[in-house]
Motif scaffolding. Structure first.
Motif, short mmCIF file in Angstrom:
data_model
loop_
_atom_site.label_atom_id
_atom_site.label_comp_id
_atom_site.label_asym_id
_atom_site.label_seq_id
_atom_site.Cartn_x
_atom_site.Cartn_y
_atom_site.Cartn_z
N GLY A 156 47.17 34.77 45.83
CA GLY A 156 47.56 35.96 46.30
C GLY A 156 46.70 37.43 45.67
N PHE A 157 45.50 36.87 44.99
CA PHE A 157 44.66 38.05 44.46
C PHE A 157 43.77 38.29 45.53
N GLU A 158 43.33 39.93 45.05
CA GLU A 158 42.60 40.44 46.56
C GLU A 158 41.40 40.74 45.65
N GLN A 159 40.19 40.45 46.34
CA GLN A 159 38.92 40.96 45.81
C GLN A 159 38.53 42.07 45.76
N LEU A 185 51.66 48.01 43.22
CA LEU A 185 52.00 47.37 41.92
C LEU A 185 52.81 46.36 41.93
N PHE A 221 49.34 45.11 41.20
CA PHE A 221 47.85 45.17 41.74
C PHE A 221 47.20 43.67 41.29
N LYS A 222 47.12 42.71 42.07
CA LYS A 222 46.19 41.50 41.54
C LYS A 222 44.98 41.27 42.17
#
Lengths: 419, 419
Positions: free
Chosen positions: B38-41, B112, B114-115
């Motif tokens: 679920g993290f975004e680059q 928020l 925010f990953k």
């Protein structure tokens, strides 16, 4: 405590998640296309020796160098210090000069012909303007050690296929040869020293037309009459491969270009086309043979370019080695994909897994890992009091569905995503 | 014409194709693991404002800044110029400070918590030594906007899973909390100003042992007797979560760390472990809570680290926002994979397609495109007179097979590759 500005450095930019996902997919498509065609990726540092950069034929780019201060005892400023006295390193302005240095440094470990892919950022302290940044990504393929037109054919075809794989069609790859241009201008009486300035003016044919170019040439060269200038420009503008061969006597160069154009077009099957364009210049001073440039649709700038630079490797190696490269302007490609609102396929499904810090946390992580193992993307999110708002937000953010830990056995699709 | 040295800038390096292929696969595995969780680059420029860099709590890294000269009229050298007078930009030394600036600049567009994933090069003018370079890649994940230990749990688990996906096992994730350490040292009579220097010495416990640390502390702090120093170091070295809670009264911090450690270990299922280590310091001045570091096998350096930095975003934003991050030391990971001769799976098959410039070139390209469409990687190669040598070389270079245009209908496997 004062708050520092959060803006990125002038002329640079931050990339938000949505654009980044598009960039990553585009880079993957380009890189896969290059790799499938037998090219091997390499990397060089963003930092290069300042003397190497300044000694290159980088043209206008040398005026836009970012240079790095010497450190420690080597930093000795004086009132009349020049930038090059105080700096020992510069940021690379392209990927071609670093590749030449790389090849010279590592040639014992590389087989010829060496087919290289480079994807990386380059830096130019240009006046910032829309779509033009001081740090930007380039994707280059180069073939080192092949003097034949076979190398150009492979580069032009592979670049065309990469653009096609990105969804571009109807683009044009313009080709020319520096040797033809130099011979033509030499025959007209220009010296080797004058030819680059003539080229800079000829390059504006698209923008200011034949009359404009002729007027600028007359102004720049006192010996040139208005009539001579007009005739020269008209001849250049109407030049075909046949007339170029006649005008220069360089039959081999012209027939090589013809082979390049015909082969590219036959293999492209109508998806894009290669054409001869005698007014194609390409700014760099280091090109020695064929040059290329990609133009697409209504955009008044090229989305890629390159050419043969047979003399550059000799600057960092005792032996000169033939080389040719083609660079895709990654930022421009991304800009067009965004402008045209085009998506590159992405079938990834995101699920939001809601949990509470008081839950059995190892079991929460196990549930998340289980969904990931099924190929789903999982966003772990702590449940808040206003759960309805959280759900709505998750749906709006593009998630396919959600699951509440301890309540749901399986993830549920949002209604909008059910087909 | 003199030949310029082809060596890369001191402390930087060129990456050869074989290592680059390994790096690309490793980066893909890390990035896929982060994205699935679920993290975004995102991406920030390598260039940052020099005042922002110098105003950060980057510790030793501030002495190792690469700084970029002002350009044009703004470059005004004098005999007593300091580097910061002549420079307006520096190269980033980590990805955490840029992320904080990025968040402040773009927070209206980000939900928020925010990953974020960041993968990019950072620059430090360190004394070059084996395995340590002046330009190197980091892979970071950060969670911004979550003040709870849930964020640490997610980061530590995801980083552990990324290392596991790369084939690492039996690594240890050491965790500690700056708040516990600060309270402990405060109780011993050290002031807020002294605590960072105490920490620098305590950090050497692994290297110089309890006696060495005690001796250095006595030397550094005149008020501290040898007995007091020895007792302090012994207490720190034997500290457990229970005794830390008793010594500091910070029960919540200790129980949060316990939850982090227990959850990580339960989810890891024995593949790696998290442990409490009260002598874990982490050099950066900006950490405010839990800190982590990964150690692996016999290597005397960490392969990753991070922590909570709740005050940093407040430097570029009116509002302070909690944040925590974990960084993988990409270069060290690659170094270990190479040292241990480990491969990351790669089932790609390369075929060499031999042709002649006199062949029907569109048909050659069509044959090559046909093989690529079947998922093969194709290296186009012009046939030479010594074809036997070429074949031998192709086999030695690792190709699975070859095909001669006009002669073979289908690619042939090299004998060594036939199973």
């Amino acid at each position: 405590m004062s708050v520092h500005s959060a803006r990125p450095v002038r002329g640079t930019r931050d990339i938000l998640p949505e654009e980044m996902a598009l960039r990553n997919r585009a880079e993957q498509i380009i890189s896969d296309t290059y790799r499938a065609a037998g090219f091997e990726q390499i990397e060089t540092p963003a930092l290069e020796d300042i003397d190497l950069l300044l000694g290159s034929e980088g043209g206008e780019n040398l005026k836009m160098l970012f240079t790095i201060l010497k450190r420690g005892d080597k930093f000795r400023p004086a009132e009349d210090s020049e930038p090059k006295d105080l700096c020992d390193i510069g940021l690379r302005f392209d990927l071609t000069l670093p590749l030449s240095r790389y090849f010279s440094a590592n040639k014992e470990k590389l087989a010829l012909p060496f087919k290289a892919v480079q994807i990386g950022n380059v830096f130019r302290a240009e006046r910032p303007q829309k779509g033009r940044f001081r740090s930007f990504k380039q994707c280059d393929i180069d073939i080192i050690g092949d003097p034949s037109i076979g190398a150009e054919i492979e580069l032009v075809h592979t670049t065309g296929e990469a653009l096609k794989a990105l969804g571009f069609t109807d683009f044009t790859i313009k080709v020319n040869d520096r040797k033809l241009l130099n011979a033509f201008l030499g025959n007209k009486g220009f010296t080797d020293e004058q030819i680059p300035s003539v080229c800079i003016v000829l390059d504006k044919l698209d923008k200011i037309g034949q009359d404009g170019v002729a007027a600028e040439l007359t102004e720049k060269f006192e010996d040139l009459s208005a009539e001579e200038a007009a005739a020269l420009v008209a001849e250049a503008a109407q030049m075909t491969l046949d007339t170029a061969a006649q005008a220069t006597g360089l039959d081999d160069a012209a027939s090589d270009l013809k082979l390049l154009i015909d082969t590219t077009n036959a293999a492209a099957g109508g998806a894009y086309q290669a054409v001869f364009d005698f007014s194609l210049i390409r700014g760099m001073g280091y090109y020695t043979g064929p040059v290329f440039e990609v133009s697409y649709g209504p955009y008044g700038y090229s989305v890629g370019g390159g050419g043969r630079y047979d003399e550059m490797i000799g600057k960092t190696s005792k032996q000169s080695v033939p080389a040719v490269g083609f660079s895709i302007g990654f930022e421009r490609i991304i800009g067009i994909l965004e402008d045209e609102g085009r998506k590159i396929s992405d079938d990834e499904q995101t699920f939001v897994l809601f949990y509470d810090l008081k839950d059995d946390l190892p079991a929460v992580l196990a549930a998340s890992d289980g969904l990931k193992a099924e190929g789903k993307r999982v966003v772990l999110t702590q449940k808040k009091k206003k759960f309805g708002n959280q759900l709505k937000h998750a749906e709006e953010s593009g998630a396919a569905g959600f699951m509440v830990f301890g309540r749901d056995e399986e993830p549920k699709l949002f209604e909008s995503k059910e087909s």
